[in-house]
Design a protein around this motif. Structure first.
Motif, mmCIF file in Angstrom:
data_model
loop_
_atom_site.group_PDB
_atom_site.id
_atom_site.type_symbol
_atom_site.label_atom_id
_atom_site.label_comp_id
_atom_site.label_asym_id
_atom_site.label_seq_id
_atom_site.Cartn_x
_atom_site.Cartn_y
_atom_site.Cartn_z
ATOM 1 N N ALA A 75 0.835 -1.203 0.000
ATOM 2 C CA ALA A 75 0.000 0.000 0.000
ATOM 3 C C ALA A 75 0.869 1.252 0.000
ATOM 4 N N VAL A 76 2.179 1.064 -0.112
ATOM 5 C CA VAL A 76 3.135 2.164 -0.166
ATOM 6 C C VAL A 76 3.933 2.049 -1.463
ATOM 7 N N ALA A 77 4.580 3.129 -1.834
ATOM 8 C CA ALA A 77 5.438 3.094 -3.019
ATOM 9 C C ALA A 77 6.631 2.177 -2.754
ATOM 10 N N VAL A 78 7.018 1.432 -3.785
ATOM 11 C CA VAL A 78 8.112 0.465 -3.666
ATOM 12 C C VAL A 78 9.148 0.757 -4.745
ATOM 13 N N THR A 79 10.397 0.762 -4.351
ATOM 14 C CA THR A 79 11.504 0.844 -5.290
ATOM 15 C C THR A 79 12.193 -0.512 -5.271
ATOM 16 N N GLY A 80 12.353 -1.113 -6.432
ATOM 17 C CA GLY A 80 12.927 -2.451 -6.484
ATOM 18 C C GLY A 80 14.186 -2.515 -7.320
ATOM 19 N N ALA A 81 15.008 -3.521 -7.022
ATOM 20 C CA ALA A 81 16.237 -3.735 -7.778
ATOM 21 C C ALA A 81 16.550 -5.226 -7.822
ATOM 22 N N VAL A 82 17.065 -5.659 -8.958
ATOM 23 C CA VAL A 82 17.602 -7.008 -9.107
ATOM 24 C C VAL A 82 19.096 -6.837 -9.285
ATOM 25 N N ARG A 83 19.851 -7.568 -8.480
ATOM 26 C CA ARG A 83 21.309 -7.476 -8.536
ATOM 27 C C ARG A 83 21.902 -8.862 -8.697
ATOM 28 N N ARG A 84 23.138 -8.908 -9.149
ATOM 29 C CA ARG A 84 23.888 -10.155 -9.277
ATOM 30 C C ARG A 84 25.069 -10.135 -8.320
ATOM 31 N N GLY A 85 25.337 -11.282 -7.710
ATOM 32 C CA GLY A 85 26.500 -11.385 -6.834
ATOM 33 C C GLY A 85 26.219 -12.258 -5.630
ATOM 34 N N ARG A 86 27.026 -12.065 -4.593
ATOM 35 C CA ARG A 86 26.838 -12.775 -3.331
ATOM 36 C C ARG A 86 25.724 -12.062 -2.585
ATOM 37 N N PRO A 87 24.672 -12.772 -2.210
ATOM 38 C CA PRO A 87 23.505 -12.102 -1.620
ATOM 39 C C PRO A 87 23.820 -11.171 -0.458
ATOM 40 N N HIS A 88 24.578 -11.617 0.517
ATOM 41 C CA HIS A 88 24.807 -10.740 1.672
ATOM 42 C C HIS A 88 25.613 -9.497 1.288
ATOM 43 N N ASP A 89 26.548 -9.639 0.351
ATOM 44 C CA ASP A 89 27.306 -8.473 -0.107
ATOM 45 C C ASP A 89 26.399 -7.477 -0.827
ATOM 46 N N GLU A 90 25.546 -7.983 -1.706
ATOM 47 C CA GLU A 90 24.668 -7.111 -2.481
ATOM 48 C C GLU A 90 23.600 -6.467 -1.607
ATOM 49 N N ILE A 91 23.080 -7.209 -0.640
ATOM 50 C CA ILE A 91 22.102 -6.641 0.285
ATOM 51 C C ILE A 91 22.752 -5.515 1.089
#
Length: 134
Positions: A75-91
């Motif tokens: 119900a709120v605006a969302v900004t999304g991204a898809v990234r490549r790499g090691r999950p914890h590093d990218e997060i």
């Protein structure tokens, strides 16, 4: 309390529960909500990736579908991204880039077993931001 919330998802049931929690928090605190899906390129091996990006492209498309689903549910605006790499590093890198006040993620993802998944554990240990697991 929270101005910017980041939720990391892999589309699993546990990640969906965390996403619901992040949506609720963003609504409650009128916070920006960011969603990140990370294509874990380590899963596919470098030899496969060098021959073809088809598998990674398919996973990225799945990630875009998941992000679209979150946008529809929120119900709120969302900004999304898809990234490549090691999950914890990218997060962690994404959280730093948006100066997230809170990271929300499932306590385990697509992997089975265990009390806390490896990605969640690494985010809690190595990312210098408050983390909520659901």
């Amino acid at each position: 309390m929270y101005d910017t919330i980041l939720v990391a998802t892999d589309g699993s049931d546990v990640a969906n529960r965390a996403t619901d929690r992040a949506i609720d928090l963003a609504s409650t605190f009128d916070a920006e909500l960011h969603v990140v899906f990370v294509v874990d390129t380590r899963r596919y091996g470098s030899s496969m990736l060098s021959e073809s990006d088809d598998v990674v492209d398919d996973v990225e498309r799945r990630g875009q579908e998941i992000l679209s689903d979150v946008e529809t549910r929120a119900a709120v605006a969302v900004t999304g991204a898809v990234r490549r790499g090691r999950p914890h590093d990218e997060i962690g890198a994404y959280a730093d880039a948006i100066d997230a006040d809170l990271i929300v993620l499932g306590n385990r993802g697509l992997g089975k077993g265990g009390k806390i998944g490896s990605t969640a554990e690494r985010v809690v240990r190595y990312v210098d931001r408050p983390v909520m697991t659901a």
